[in-house]
Design a protein around this motif. Structure first.
Motif, PDB file in Angstrom:
ATOM      1  N   ALA A 543       0.798  -1.157  -0.039  1.00 18.92           N
ATOM      2  CA  ALA A 543      -0.254   0.040  -0.306  1.00 18.92           C
ATOM      3  C   ALA A 543       0.794   1.228  -0.164  1.00 18.92           C
ATOM      4  O   ALA A 543       0.557   2.717  -0.506  1.00 18.92           O
ATOM      5  N   VAL A 544       1.613   1.693   0.602  1.00 15.39           N
ATOM      6  CA  VAL A 544       2.915   2.835   0.903  1.00 15.39           C
ATOM      7  C   VAL A 544       3.520   2.871  -0.583  1.00 15.39           C
ATOM      8  O   VAL A 544       3.557   3.612  -0.871  1.00 15.39           O
ATOM      9  N   ILE A 545       3.753   1.463  -1.081  1.00 17.69           N
ATOM     10  CA  ILE A 545       4.558   1.885  -2.732  1.00 17.69           C
ATOM     11  C   ILE A 545       2.801   2.630  -3.309  1.00 17.69           C
ATOM     12  O   ILE A 545       3.262   2.996  -4.515  1.00 17.69           O
ATOM     13  N   VAL A 546       2.113   1.699  -3.789  1.00 19.64           N
ATOM     14  CA  VAL A 546       0.909   2.009  -4.467  1.00 19.64           C
ATOM     15  C   VAL A 546       0.768   3.836  -3.861  1.00 19.64           C
ATOM     16  O   VAL A 546       0.613   4.549  -5.169  1.00 19.64           O
ATOM     17  N   GLU A 547       0.827   3.996  -2.825  1.00 20.94           N
ATOM     18  CA  GLU A 547       1.031   5.726  -2.467  1.00 20.94           C
ATOM     19  C   GLU A 547       1.739   6.283  -2.973  1.00 20.94           C
ATOM     20  O   GLU A 547       1.697   7.854  -3.521  1.00 20.94           O
ATOM     21  N   LYS A 548       2.615   5.869  -3.014  1.00 21.35           N
ATOM     22  CA  LYS A 548       4.044   6.898  -3.120  1.00 21.35           C
ATOM     23  C   LYS A 548       4.686   6.410  -4.186  1.00 21.35           C
ATOM     24  O   LYS A 548       5.894   7.122  -4.358  1.00 21.35           O
ATOM     25  N   MET A 549       4.593   5.887  -5.090  1.00 20.68           N
ATOM     26  CA  MET A 549       5.653   5.298  -6.443  1.00 20.68           C
ATOM     27  C   MET A 549       4.938   6.810  -7.763  1.00 20.68           C
ATOM     28  O   MET A 549       4.505   8.307  -7.560  1.00 20.68           O
ATOM     29  N   TYR A 550       5.990   6.828  -8.169  1.00 20.34           N
ATOM     30  CA  TYR A 550       6.722   8.229  -9.007  1.00 20.34           C
ATOM     31  C   TYR A 550       6.588   8.026  -9.918  1.00 20.34           C
ATOM     32  O   TYR A 550       6.423   6.719 -10.381  1.00 20.34           O
ATOM     33  N   TYR A 551       5.510   8.539 -11.155  1.00 19.45           N
ATOM     34  CA  TYR A 551       4.826   8.493 -12.143  1.00 19.45           C
ATOM     35  C   TYR A 551       5.777  10.114 -12.977  1.00 19.45           C
ATOM     36  O   TYR A 551       4.788  11.183 -12.714  1.00 19.45           O
ATOM     37  N   PRO A 552       6.166  10.445 -14.165  1.00 22.36           N
ATOM     38  CA  PRO A 552       7.012  11.248 -14.570  1.00 22.36           C
ATOM     39  C   PRO A 552       5.648  11.503 -15.732  1.00 22.36           C
ATOM     40  O   PRO A 552       5.148  10.909 -16.228  1.00 22.36           O
ATOM     41  N   GLN A 553       5.816  12.687 -15.747  1.00 25.55           N
ATOM     42  CA  GLN A 553       5.388  13.808 -16.542  1.00 25.55           C
ATOM     43  C   GLN A 553       5.555  15.155 -16.794  1.00 25.55           C
ATOM     44  O   GLN A 553       6.754  15.563 -16.213  1.00 25.55           O
ATOM     45  N   ASP A 554       4.532  15.840 -17.772  1.00 30.62           N
ATOM     46  CA  ASP A 554       4.775  16.858 -18.625  1.00 30.62           C
ATOM     47  C   ASP A 554       3.471  17.733 -17.396  1.00 30.62           C
ATOM     48  O   ASP A 554       2.666  17.955 -18.726  1.00 30.62           O
ATOM     49  N   GLN A 563       9.477   8.176 -19.891  1.00 31.78           N
ATOM     50  CA  GLN A 563      10.062   7.544 -19.170  1.00 31.78           C
ATOM     51  C   GLN A 563      10.738   8.791 -18.881  1.00 31.78           C
ATOM     52  O   GLN A 563      10.661   9.835 -19.548  1.00 31.78           O
ATOM     53  N   ASP A 564      11.508   8.778 -17.747  1.00 32.86           N
ATOM     54  CA  ASP A 564      12.776  10.254 -17.424  1.00 32.86           C
ATOM     55  C   ASP A 564      13.318  10.685 -18.920  1.00 32.86           C
ATOM     56  O   ASP A 564      13.894   9.503 -19.580  1.00 32.86           O
ATOM     57  N   GLY A 565      13.530  11.437 -18.575  1.00 27.63           N
ATOM     58  CA  GLY A 565      14.957  12.450 -20.115  1.00 27.63           C
ATOM     59  C   GLY A 565      13.783  12.723 -20.780  1.00 27.63           C
ATOM     60  O   GLY A 565      14.576  12.882 -21.787  1.00 27.63           O
ATOM     61  N   TYR A 566      12.807  11.506 -21.138  1.00 30.19           N
ATOM     62  CA  TYR A 566      12.164  11.328 -22.466  1.00 30.19           C
ATOM     63  C   TYR A 566      11.991  13.192 -23.455  1.00 30.19           C
ATOM     64  O   TYR A 566      11.988  13.098 -24.220  1.00 30.19           O
ATOM     65  N   LEU A 567      11.670  14.372 -22.913  1.00 27.66           N
ATOM     66  CA  LEU A 567      12.078  15.479 -23.324  1.00 27.66           C
ATOM     67  C   LEU A 567      13.044  16.288 -24.006  1.00 27.66           C
ATOM     68  O   LEU A 567      13.235  17.150 -24.197  1.00 27.66           O
ATOM     69  N   ASP A 568      14.385  15.282 -23.409  1.00 27.27           N
ATOM     70  CA  ASP A 568      15.285  15.857 -23.617  1.00 27.27           C
ATOM     71  C   ASP A 568      15.818  15.844 -25.416  1.00 27.27           C
ATOM     72  O   ASP A 568      16.560  16.079 -25.410  1.00 27.27           O
ATOM     73  N   LYS A 569      14.661  14.405 -25.644  1.00 27.50           N
ATOM     74  CA  LYS A 569      14.737  13.372 -27.231  1.00 27.50           C
ATOM     75  C   LYS A 569      14.948  14.948 -28.386  1.00 27.50           C
ATOM     76  O   LYS A 569      13.569  15.929 -27.388  1.00 27.50           O
ATOM     77  N   GLU A 570      15.378  14.775 -29.821  1.00 26.85           N
ATOM     78  CA  GLU A 570      14.945  16.000 -30.308  1.00 26.85           C
ATOM     79  C   GLU A 570      13.585  15.444 -30.865  1.00 26.85           C
ATOM     80  O   GLU A 570      13.282  14.369 -30.924  1.00 26.85           O
ATOM     81  N   PRO A 571      12.362  16.885 -30.711  1.00 28.45           N
ATOM     82  CA  PRO A 571      10.864  15.931 -30.892  1.00 28.45           C
ATOM     83  C   PRO A 571      10.474  15.938 -32.676  1.00 28.45           C
ATOM     84  O   PRO A 571      10.372  17.398 -32.691  1.00 28.45           O
TER      85      PRO A 571
END
Length: 775
Positions: A543-554, A563-571
């Motif tokens: 339950a703690v993991i579910v509550e505190k899971m990290y989700y990358p977003q913009d 994923q982390d760093g996806y926006l670093d790629k040439e768009p």
């Protein structure tokens, strides 16, 4: 992209012989019955480019792994379905000159796969170098009425000569896999017996010691009269032949019929294998080719009654969906929980014929709706029976306490894939196994499955995710590092959104399942908890993991980051690519692919497809509009997910474009790889594109829902499904939707926002306000 298959609603037709297309056609015209299958190799000799393939379900060989750099944890072998003895073989010669389409002048060539009735028909005229001309018609099938039996009939008519035709009917077990890592042959002979009209060859696989007996009964006809010419026996290593010499003239048609059986030691005792094969062959031969064919036609009629999709006004689309359904049922029938669905089925050797996550993510929905619940259940039981191996796989990578990591590629539960970015990192496959349990119970209502099998698997998967996450002091969240998501054009990334989502969902669903079983079946729960040494403290950790899971977003774009760093790629988008760049995996270096923003298949969008009810329409739209233009669809599994989401977003043009791409992927050889075999698992995605996409079918809280629209090129479409004991026929036209109940089971269904009661043997209609206008 090829375009040589003729349009027909019930047939796949090739006219004219092009040797450059032959291996593609060998895949397209493949036959199977769930227990065995074969590529559309010619019966007669062919010295041109060909990939011979006969396959027996469940029989495999652990080919020694071949890698340039060994890493700890790699499997030592790649288990693969192996090329088995050819039962179709016929050598034909005229006055000593061999019939070989690579050497003859070929005309009037026609190959036809009759999907309605389940057989392959081929005809041609061949002018030999001597000037002698033959007309040939060949028909064969793998019986789904008796899945150990197959049969062929081969007719030869001299056109312009009299002479002697020499016929040799043979069984050839001296075969090799094209994908053999070290050129090794996998079979050794056990026993061979030959009589005037019967032949039996038993082979054993090296290492795994599977035994397969291939038997044939041969009958020869001149015109309609059976004849009994003198037979000359041919014995070679792993080869048995029966040779007949026949005088002929232009008014004669010579026919040879072969009734065959393939029996394996998976289903018969080894010491009785040949005796049982003889019984099967003799019983089938007593019926004869015509009666066996009639049984085949009747069995396929029953299959089509349960599963057909009818498309009116678009022959190309109609042909394509029937082709996909036909190949799915040729590959898997659900009778045996030891069997599963290889990405190529019985049509080629690529991917080793092994099981991938494709089954759970793409194939299960098709079988749930088109077959009895036992069929889908057997797909789940297959994974349950391999749970111990999944735990062993996890232990090899350092996981403990009964954590399970299901293999990316397997035959018997052991991991047999040896690319590090897949074997060690594409761990989202664990989530697909758990989601399949959820999907099965959601669709069938079979709650008993959870206590009997499902919970044990879910706990083991949850234990894996508990150990695979780690706490980030920087983010104050749980993260998952070093993974590959569904987009295999990204490797060793951190916090793939889809993987993190699946991990969190698995933990939550496992906890809900624990509570459910504990409340409903406390005694069974206590027994299982004792067996697994399960402590309820684990629930708190999950339950703690579910509550505190990290989700990358913009937040700026309102999207979830792949994923982390996806926006670093040439768009860039796919529009920036030239035709010479495609496909990327054949034209670009891997380094260049990994640094690019291009996506092989649905990744973030895969998660939105699985859990669309958790997101509002605008969130789905923003992510779809951002990621789809970057997707190159170089996985066969990609277009169907995009088609379904486009349909949900009322984007008819793209929904239909992606449907056609997935539906005719092999028929038109979109990815220039059909010669390796068909894309069987993605074929289930074609069905999903229509039923979940255009018809908008979902199951929510135990209730069927439809959110339909009619593609502009179609006049109407209809399909049948099974749902919790009810058989329904759904028809969608420009005027609306009609749902007919062909069973005694009443249902509540929802069309758009309207809930309706569907009585036993009743029907409901919704008018054209339910259908999107044609754009």
């Amino acid at each position: 992209m090829k375009n040589y298959i003729k349009a027909d609603e019930w047939k796949i037709i090739e006219e004219g012989f092009d040797p450059l297309l032959n291996k593609i056609s060998e895949s397209i015209f493949s036959l199977g019955n769930g227990r065995m299958g074969q590529r559309a190799n010619f019966e007669e000799s062919y010295t041109g480019d060909t990939l011979q393939g006969n396959y027996i379900a469940g029989v495999y060989y652990p080919d020694k792994t071949r890698v340039g750099w060994w890493k700890n944890g790699y499997p030592e072998s790649l288990a693969k379905v192996i090329n088995a003895a050819s039962w179709i073989g016929l050598d034909i010669s005229v006055d000593g000159e061999t019939l070989d389409l690579a050497q003859a002048e070929v005309s009037n060539f026609r190959r036809e796969l009759n999907m309605r009735e389940g057989y392959l028909l081929r005809s041609f005229t061949a002018r030999l170098k001597s000037g002698k001309t033959l007309e040939v018609t060949a028909q064969r099938f793998c019986s789904i009425a008796n899945d150990e039996v197959a049969a062929l009939r081969y007719n030869i008519t001299p056109v312009d000569f009299s002479g002697t035709i020499k016929l040799t009917a043979f069984i050839d077990g001296d075969v090799i896999n094209q994908d053999s890592n070290y050129g090794e042959k996998f079979w050794e002979q056990v026993e061979g017996k030959l009589s005037d009209n019967e032949a039996y060859l038993t082979l054993r696989t090296k290492k795994t010691a599977f035994e397969v007996c291939t038997g044939t009964s041969v009958s020869v006809f001149k015109g309609k009269e059976q004849v009994h010419p003198e037979m000359e026996a041919v014995y070679k290593e792993k080869y048995l032949g029966q040779t007949f010499n026949m005088a002929c003239s232009p008014e004669d048609t010579l026919s040879i019929c072969k009734v065959a059986a393939n029996l394996s030691s998976e289903n018969h005792p080894k010491d009785l294998l040949m005796a049982h094969c003889r019984q099967v062959v003799q019983a089938a031969a007593a019926l004869g080719f015509e009666q066996l064919l009639q049984a085949q036609v009747a069995a396929w009629a029953s299959k089509w009654q349960e599963s057909d999709i009818v498309i009116e006004g678009d022959v190309a689309a109609q042909q394509a969906i029937r082709f996909n359904i036909f190949q799915l049922f040729q590959t898997y029938t659900g009778k045996d929980d030891r069997l599963n669905i290889g990405p190529k089925g019985f049509t080629g050797e690529k991917y080793g014929g092994s099981t991938f996550w494709d089954t759970e993510a793409y194939c299960l929905p098709f079988y749930l709706a088109t077959a009895e619940p036992a069929v889908g259940r057997n797909l789940l039981i297959y994974r349950y029976k391999q749970l111990d191996k999944a735990i062993e796989n996890a232990e090899k990578l350092g996981f403990k306490n009964g954590a399970a990591l299901y293999p990316m590629v397997t035959m018997n539960g052991e991991e047999c894939h040896n690319e590090w970015e897949i074997t060690f990192e594409e761990i989202h496959r664990n989530g697909a196994i758990a989601f399949a349990i959820y999907n099965y119970i959601r669709y069938t209502g079979d709650e008993a499955y959870m206590a009997d099998y499902g919970l044990e698997v879910l706990i083991a998967i949850a234990r894996f995710w508990k150990q695979r996450v780690n706490w980030s002091n920087d983010k104050h969240r749980y993260v998952i590092l070093g993974v590959t998501g569904p987009n295999e054009y990204e490797n060793n990334v951190d916090n793939n959104w889809y993987t993190n989502l699946m991990a969190s969902w698995c933990l939550k669903y496992a906890a809900e399942a624990v509570y459910q079983v504990k409340m409903q079946l406390p005694k069974q729960y206590r027994q299982l908890a004792g067996k697994l040494d399960f402590k309820e403290k684990e629930l708190a950790d999950w339950a703690v993991i579910v509550e505190k899971m990290y989700y990358p977003q913009d937040p700026k774009r309102g999207i979830f980051l792949q994923q982390d760093g996806y926006l670093d790629k040439e768009p860039l988008t796919v529009k920036h690519l030239s035709a010479s760049d495609r496909p990327l995996n054949q034209k670009w270096s891997w380094d260049r692919i990994l640094r690019s923003c291009f996506i092989k298949q649905a990744d973030v969008l895969q998660g939105l497809y699985f859990f669309e009810e958790d997101y509002d329409l605008e969130t789905i739209r923003r992510n779809f509009d951002y990621y789809e233009p970057k997707t190159v669809h170089e996985s066969s599994l990609s277009p169907c997910v995009h088609s379904i989401l486009a349909a949900k977003l009322n984007d008819e043009a793209r929904a239909y474009e992606f449907y056609l791409r997935t539906a005719r992927l092999d028929l038109d050889d979109y990815n220039n790889d059909t010669e390796d075999g068909l894309h069987i698992t993605s074929m289930a995605g074609t069905w999903m594109s229509i039923v979940e996409g255009f018809a908008g079918m979902r199951v929510r809280e135990g209730q069927l829902q439809f959110n339909p629209f009619l593609p502009g090129k179609w006049e109407a479409f209809s399909f049948s499904i099974l749902f919790r004991g009810a058989r329904l026929n759904i028809r969608i036209t420009e005027h609306g939707i009609k749902i007919k109940n062909d069973s005694a089971v009443p249902l509540t269904v929802k069309v758009r926002e309207s809930t309706r009661q569907l009585a036993a043997y009743g029907e409901i209609k919704a008018d054209d306000s339910m259908i999107w206008p044609v754009m």
